[in-house]
Structures are given as structure tokens and as C-alpha cells.
Design a protein around this motif. Structure first.
Motif, PDB file in Angstrom:
ATOM      1  N   GLU A 202       0.852  -1.214   0.000  1.00 46.79           N
ATOM      2  CA  GLU A 202       0.000   0.000   0.000  1.00 46.79           C
ATOM      3  C   GLU A 202       0.877   1.249   0.000  1.00 46.79           C
ATOM      4  N   GLU A 203       1.942   1.196   0.812  1.00 48.01           N
ATOM      5  CA  GLU A 203       2.815   2.375   0.873  1.00 48.01           C
ATOM      6  C   GLU A 203       3.511   2.602  -0.478  1.00 48.01           C
ATOM      7  N   LYS A 204       3.885   1.481  -1.129  1.00 38.40           N
ATOM      8  CA  LYS A 204       4.537   1.627  -2.440  1.00 38.40           C
ATOM      9  C   LYS A 204       3.551   2.234  -3.445  1.00 38.40           C
ATOM     10  N   SER A 205       2.303   1.771  -3.364  1.00 37.56           N
ATOM     11  CA  SER A 205       1.301   2.339  -4.281  1.00 37.56           C
ATOM     12  C   SER A 205       1.153   3.828  -4.014  1.00 37.56           C
ATOM     13  N   ALA A 206       1.217   4.218  -2.742  1.00 36.49           N
ATOM     14  CA  ALA A 206       1.074   5.637  -2.402  1.00 36.49           C
ATOM     15  C   ALA A 206       2.241   6.447  -2.988  1.00 36.49           C
ATOM     16  N   ILE A 207       3.438   5.840  -2.984  1.00 34.06           N
ATOM     17  CA  ILE A 207       4.608   6.532  -3.566  1.00 34.06           C
ATOM     18  C   ILE A 207       4.380   6.755  -5.063  1.00 34.06           C
ATOM     19  N   VAL A 208       3.965   5.667  -5.709  1.00 34.55           N
ATOM     20  CA  VAL A 208       3.758   5.761  -7.163  1.00 34.55           C
ATOM     21  C   VAL A 208       2.666   6.786  -7.471  1.00 34.55           C
ATOM     22  N   GLU A 209       1.594   6.762  -6.679  1.00 33.92           N
ATOM     23  CA  GLU A 209       0.507   7.722  -6.928  1.00 33.92           C
ATOM     24  C   GLU A 209       0.972   9.164  -6.736  1.00 33.92           C
ATOM     25  N   ALA A 210       1.814   9.371  -5.713  1.00 34.93           N
ATOM     26  CA  ALA A 210       2.308  10.737  -5.475  1.00 34.93           C
ATOM     27  C   ALA A 210       3.118  11.218  -6.683  1.00 34.93           C
ATOM     28  N   VAL A 211       3.939  10.321  -7.230  1.00 33.41           N
ATOM     29  CA  VAL A 211       4.752  10.702  -8.394  1.00 33.41           C
ATOM     30  C   VAL A 211       3.854  10.957  -9.602  1.00 33.41           C
ATOM     31  N   ALA A 212       2.875  10.060  -9.786  1.00 32.69           N
ATOM     32  CA  ALA A 212       1.980  10.205 -10.936  1.00 32.69           C
ATOM     33  C   ALA A 212       1.197  11.513 -10.825  1.00 32.69           C
TER      34      ALA A 212
ATOM     35  N   PHE B 172       2.206  14.235  -9.333  1.00 33.04           N
ATOM     36  CA  PHE B 172       3.145  15.328  -9.628  1.00 33.04           C
ATOM     37  C   PHE B 172       3.238  15.532 -11.150  1.00 33.04           C
ATOM     38  N   VAL B 173       3.410  14.409 -11.855  1.00 35.80           N
ATOM     39  CA  VAL B 173       3.534  14.498 -13.313  1.00 35.80           C
ATOM     40  C   VAL B 173       2.190  14.889 -13.917  1.00 35.80           C
ATOM     41  N   GLY B 174       1.122  14.341 -13.334  1.00 37.96           N
ATOM     42  CA  GLY B 174      -0.221  14.536 -13.885  1.00 37.96           C
ATOM     43  C   GLY B 174      -0.780  15.913 -13.640  1.00 37.96           C
ATOM     44  N   SER B 175      -0.133  16.736 -12.795  1.00 39.36           N
ATOM     45  CA  SER B 175      -0.674  18.071 -12.560  1.00 39.36           C
ATOM     46  C   SER B 175      -0.686  18.853 -13.870  1.00 39.36           C
ATOM     47  N   SER B 176       0.227  18.513 -14.784  1.00 33.98           N
ATOM     48  CA  SER B 176       0.210  19.219 -16.065  1.00 33.98           C
ATOM     49  C   SER B 176      -0.443  18.368 -17.157  1.00 33.98           C
ATOM     50  N   ASP B 177      -0.537  17.062 -16.968  1.00 34.82           N
ATOM     51  CA  ASP B 177      -1.066  16.199 -18.028  1.00 34.82           C
ATOM     52  C   ASP B 177      -1.561  14.878 -17.431  1.00 34.82           C
ATOM     53  N   LYS B 178      -2.890  14.671 -17.500  1.00 35.28           N
ATOM     54  CA  LYS B 178      -3.463  13.499 -16.851  1.00 35.28           C
ATOM     55  C   LYS B 178      -2.995  12.192 -17.522  1.00 35.28           C
ATOM     56  N   ARG B 179      -2.940  12.227 -18.855  1.00 33.19           N
ATOM     57  CA  ARG B 179      -2.540  11.028 -19.609  1.00 33.19           C
ATOM     58  C   ARG B 179      -1.120  10.596 -19.202  1.00 33.19           C
ATOM     59  N   LEU B 180      -0.279  11.617 -18.961  1.00 35.17           N
ATOM     60  CA  LEU B 180       1.101  11.331 -18.558  1.00 35.17           C
ATOM     61  C   LEU B 180       1.139  10.533 -17.266  1.00 35.17           C
ATOM     62  N   SER B 181       0.268  10.896 -16.325  1.00 35.15           N
ATOM     63  CA  SER B 181       0.322  10.204 -15.042  1.00 35.15           C
ATOM     64  C   SER B 181      -0.111   8.748 -15.207  1.00 35.15           C
ATOM     65  N   GLU B 182      -1.061   8.486 -16.126  1.00 34.94           N
ATOM     66  CA  GLU B 182      -1.457   7.082 -16.375  1.00 34.94           C
ATOM     67  C   GLU B 182      -0.276   6.289 -16.929  1.00 34.94           C
ATOM     68  N   ILE B 183       0.430   6.920 -17.853  1.00 35.96           N
ATOM     69  CA  ILE B 183       1.591   6.252 -18.463  1.00 35.96           C
ATOM     70  C   ILE B 183       2.629   5.937 -17.390  1.00 35.96           C
ATOM     71  N   LEU B 184       2.840   6.901 -16.527  1.00 37.30           N
ATOM     72  CA  LEU B 184       3.865   6.717 -15.501  1.00 37.30           C
ATOM     73  C   LEU B 184       3.467   5.612 -14.525  1.00 37.30           C
TER      74      LEU B 184
ATOM     75  N   LEU C 101      18.026   8.323 -22.261  1.00 35.51           N
ATOM     76  CA  LEU C 101      17.410   8.907 -21.062  1.00 35.51           C
ATOM     77  C   LEU C 101      16.258   9.839 -21.444  1.00 35.51           C
ATOM     78  N   LEU C 102      16.470  10.677 -22.459  1.00 31.95           N
ATOM     79  CA  LEU C 102      15.389  11.578 -22.877  1.00 31.95           C
ATOM     80  C   LEU C 102      14.172  10.791 -23.362  1.00 31.95           C
ATOM     81  N   SER C 103      14.432   9.650 -24.003  1.00 27.88           N
ATOM     82  CA  SER C 103      13.301   8.872 -24.538  1.00 27.88           C
ATOM     83  C   SER C 103      12.433   8.298 -23.423  1.00 27.88           C
ATOM     84  N   ARG C 104      12.990   8.243 -22.215  1.00 24.21           N
ATOM     85  CA  ARG C 104      12.211   7.733 -21.081  1.00 24.21           C
ATOM     86  C   ARG C 104      11.503   8.857 -20.332  1.00 24.21           C
ATOM     87  N   SER C 105      11.651  10.073 -20.831  1.00 18.74           N
ATOM     88  CA  SER C 105      10.999  11.196 -20.162  1.00 18.74           C
ATOM     89  C   SER C 105       9.531  11.232 -20.552  1.00 18.74           C
ATOM     90  N   PRO C 106       8.638  11.314 -19.543  1.00 18.50           N
ATOM     91  CA  PRO C 106       7.216  11.414 -19.889  1.00 18.50           C
ATOM     92  C   PRO C 106       6.942  12.628 -20.777  1.00 18.50           C
TER      93      PRO C 106
END
Ligand code: C5P
Length: 480
Positions: free
Chosen positions: A257-267, A269-281, A389-394
């Protein structure tokens, strides 16, 4: 495994054995990226165990001066790994039949049909996709384990080579084809364990914010290399980073559960500018992790992805020999040198990437393709690492990426990648090969990762050509 491949392996190994038993001194010439380092090392280990006299040399690509050097060297026999596609006729002229190639890059029909002496061992000959199903390290492993079943212990580094070439493209970053078979062997020997987890390095040694900041499997603008920002993000998401005694917790101590919370927090952060990006992440951050069970718990080599980063670092920084020593089992000097190389490499990458993002004129993006101009800042040897490395950037998701730099000898080098979730049908290996060849350059590679060099005067025509082909891939639809 197909019967045709099994037969070809037997025949290929007989040729090698005859050469070694005849007392020949074997020179292994390999590519200097992680897959090449592993392929060369696997062959070196196999030859050493046969009592052969051998040497290993890593080069950045196959070209006429490498062929000339081999001819001048006058060794008895050459094993070329992760290199050599398109060079068979030159090799034949320079070295008669005193060479073999073990590779996984797609080769032309003509090269397959003219390989009368079966000197080229390549998965594409047997209908196997060398871009996704097996690496050069994997092919070298197939040879080594056919030579002697004892060499099955080399399956663990063959798994690292598949990860290094980003062939973990199945569901949740799993393997398929020959890679899956090699992994099964490594698991059955207790050499590699596989778990579903957060795909971050140092799960047993690092706090989550450090792992997030310093793992280069993903590049997240604002988080990568910014441990402070990662710390604040996770702390503000209510994640307990210290235990009750005030000690920092490492990732392995976190519950699901804690790991899922970490991933969600990161998603988020990324998703604040783009929702689709957070799904990908979300999709990209959780998946299979491959652990080299025999490595020390605190070692960077325990995680297959981190191991491959260290080998890449060695190759790119001009210290492939250290990578080869690591693959051949040195855990003393080579490991400490490898760790130093890794820090220098990560610092160079960090500087390169931050310059690219801060000097906006270096980026040209039309939503489908992104061109990055690295002139004056990117060392030739770092080009592929920066583009990976750039190719792995959301931020570049879905794009075809081209990164270029002007080299010291006045030619342009290009490195291209399909970024995360890129749906393009273009075969970058074919595009790079044909567009550069038409302008007196040379190149090649895989459908999703390729490179080339061209004369400086050809730059504009080349860019126009690759843009056209990427958007409407005529040549890329052809078989190579
Ligand atoms: O250099 P980079 O990492 O971008 O290379 C990506 C792929 O393209 C590698 O598999 C490499 O062997 C191939 N390549 C090639 N010829 C070149 C440059 C790269 O075949 N001139």
C-alpha cells in the motif's frame, strides 16, 4: 527454440571449437555499449573455459578502420559481437573466412543469402525479432551454453543484456521469446529472482526519495536528480520516510500500500500538467524487477537495470575493460572503479540533460518528432546515453526522438529512439541506414533505437529525409 536455430548453433560451435583446438588465438571485437560488453564477456568466459588464448576489444562501431586494424593485427581468428551487420563482404575481403559474427541487429536479405559459410549467427535469419526477443548477449549465451552446459551460469548476465537493450517490453516489463527462456534458466539455477515492484534501483539500500532522484530508468523533469524535491513530494503525500526510531527506511521495508502511495504521489506530480502522462507513468513505474541473487545485498550490481547502467557508463566513458572485468566476475578493483565511473557518468548525463532543458532553442518538437541539437555540449560517446534517457521522459511520450552532435572530426552523429508509448510504425534502423547512406554516411540499428553519422554538408538534406520518412515511412516499411 526453433530447430533451425539449434542446428545453426551446433554448426557454429563446431567451427569455433575447431578453431580453438587448432591452437588459434582468438580476438573478440565487440560493441562498447552494455549489451556489447556482455556479449564480448560471455564469449571471453566461454573461450577461457575452453583453455583458448583470447583477447577482447570494444569499439564504438564497425567501420573501415576497425576492419583495417583487424587485418593488420593478424590474429588467427576473430569473433565479432553486437556489431558487423552490413560488413560481411568487407570482412571476407580483409580476413578470408577467419571471422564469425554473433549479433542481433537486423541484416539485409542479401547478407543472409550470401553467408555461404554460415559465419553470421543472427536471430533475424531464423525469423526471430532481434530487436525485442534476444540481445547480442543472449545470442552469445546461446553459443556459450551450446559449447558447454556449464556455461549456463552466464544466463544471469545475459538477462542483464536484455534489460540493457530495453527488451523488457512485455506486459509489466516482462520478457518474451528467447529472452524468456534464458531468464527461466537463470531462475532455475537460483541466479536471478523476479518480483513485481516499483522499478527503482537500490530497493534494499536507498530511501524512496533517493531512489526516485537517482535512478535513471525514468527521467522526470523536476524530480530526477532533485532529492530535495523528491523528499518534499513524498513527505507532503503523507509517506512515512523514517521508522519509529528515526532511522530512514529503505524501499524494501515499505508495504504494498505504501509503495502504491509513492507511485501515486509521483503520478500526481507528473499529472498536474497532463493526466494522460500520469497514467503512463503509473504503468511504467510498476513492473518486473530482476535481481541478481548472488550479488551482495548492498551492491549496485544486484539490480539488473542498475548493472546495465554501470556497464553502459564504463563503455561510454571509454573504460569498457572495467565493464568486461565486472562481467567476468571481478568484484574487487573493477567494482570500486565501476562505482566511480558510474558517478562521473551520471554527473555528465545530468549536466547534458540540464543544458538541453534550459537552452530551449536546442529542442524542436512538432508533437510527433522531437529534434535535440547537442552541438558543442554532447560528447560523441554520450550521445546514445542522452537520447536513451530523454526517450524515457514522460515529456516526450509518443514521439520519435532524434538527438545530434557535431563530432571533433567534423561529422554529425545522430541517435534516434522511439519514446515511451510511441506508436510510430517507422523502422528507425532502416531509416538511419538508408537516409545516411544516400548522403555518404553510415548507420543502422533497431526499429526503436538506431544511429548514424553523416558528413556535415549533408545535414539539411538528412533532416528533411528523416522527417519525411518518419512521418510517412516508405522505406521503413520494407524489410531490411
Ligand atoms: O548510439 P546509439 O545508442 O544511439 O545506437 C543505437 C543502436 O543503433 C545501437 O544498436 C547501435 O549499434 C546502432 N547504430 C548503428 N550504426 C551507427 C550508430 C548506431 O548500427 N552508426
Amino acid at each position: 527454440m526453433s530447430d533451425r536455430l539449434t542446428d545453426a548453433l551446433k554448426h557454429f560451435c563446431e567451427k569455433l571449437r575447431t578453431s580453438v583446438e587448432g591452437g588459434n588465438e582468438v580476438s573478440i571485437i565487440t560493441h562498447l555499449d552494455a549489451d556489447g560488453i556482455i556479449a564480448g564477456s560471455i564469449m571471453a568466459m566461454a573461450l577461457r573455459r575452453m583453455g583458448a588464448r583470447y583477447s577482447v576489444r570494444a569499439v564504438s562501431d564497425m567501420n573501415s578502420s576497425v576492419v583495417e586494424n583487424m587485418k593488420a593485427d593478424g590474429r588467427d581468428f576473430y569473433v565479432i559481437t553486437d556489431l558487423g551487420g552490413g560488413w560481411a563482404s568487407n570482412l571476407r575481403k580483409a580476413l578470408d573466412n577467419k571471422w564469425v559474427i554473433i549479433d542481433h541487429h537486423e541484416i539485409t536479405e542479401e547478407e543472409i543469402l550470401t553467408d555461404d559459410e554460415a559465419q553470421i549467427l543472427n536471430p533475424w535469419k531464423f525469423g526471430i525479432d532481434g530487436g525485442r526477443e534476444v540481445s547480442a548477449g543472449g545470442m552469445a549465451y546461446m553459443v556459450a551454453s551450446t559449447l558447454d552446459l556449464k556455461n549456463r551460469d552466464l544466463s544471469a548476465i545475459a538477462v542483464v543484456s536484455a534489460v540493457a537493450d530495453r527488451q523488457d517490453q512485455g506486459d509489466k516489463r516482462s520478457f518474451f521469446g528467447l529472452n524468456a527462456e534464458i531468464l527461466k534458466t537463470a531462475q532455475s539455477l537460483g541466479l536471478v529472482s523476479v518480483d513485481i515492484d516499483i522499478i527503482l534501483a537500490g530497493r534494499e539500500t536507498r530511501t524512496p526519495h533517493e531512489a526516485l532522484a537517482y535512478t535513471l530508468f525514468h527521467y522526470i523533469d523536476g524530480l530526477t536528480w532533485n532529492s530535495e524535491a523528491c523528499y518534499l513530494l513524498l513527505k507532503n503525500a503523507g509517506i512515512k520516510l523514517k521508522d519509529n526510531g528515526g532511522r530512514w527506511r529503505v524501499l524494501a521495508e515499505f508495504s504494498q500500500e505504501e509503495k502504491s502511495a509513492i507511485v501515486e504521489a509521483v503520478a500526481k506530480f507528473v499529472g498536474s500538467s497532463d493526466k494522460r502522462l500520469s497514467e503512463i507513468l503509473l504503468d511504467d513505474l510498476i513492473g518486473y524487477v530482476y535481481t541478481l541473487a548472488k550479488e551482495d545485498k548492498r551492491s549496485l550490481l544486484r539490480d539488473a537495470r542498475e548493472f546495465s547502467t554501470m556497464l553502459n557508463a564504463c563503455g561510454r566513458i571509454g573504460r569498457a575493460g572495467v565493464g568486461i572485468a565486472l562481467c567476468m566476475g571481478d568484484r574487487n578493483t573493477a567494482l570500486s572503479t565501476g562505482e566511480e565511473i558510474m558517478s562521473t557518468y551520471k554527473m555528465t548525463l545530468r549536466n547534458n540533460i540540464s543544458t538541453i532543458f534550459s537552452e530551449k532553442w536546442r529542442l524542436a518538437d512538432d508533437g510527433k518528432t522531437t529534434f535535440v541539437n547537442g552541438d558543442g555540449i554532447l560528447e560523441e560517446a554520450m550521445l546514445g546515453a542522452v537520447s536513451s534517457l530523454l526517450s524515457r521522459s514522460p515529456s516526450f511520450r509518443g514521439r520519435v526522438l532524434f538527438v545530434r552532435t557535431l563530432t571533433k572530426d567534423g561529422t554529425y552523429k545522430f541517435s534516434s529512439r522511439k519514446c515511451l508509448h510511441c506508436k510510430s510504425q517507422a523502422n528507425l534502423g532502416v531509416i538511419m541506414r538508408q537516409c545516411s547512406k544516400a548522403l555518404n554516411g553510415a548507420g543502422g540499428g533497431h526499429s526503436a533505437a538506431a544511429g548514424c553519422s553523416i558528413p556535415s554538408s549533408a545535414l539539411e538534406d538528412f533532416i528533411a529525409g528523416i522527417k519525411e520518412e518518419t512521418n510517412d515511412p516508405k522505406i521503413a516499411r520494407e524489410t531490411a
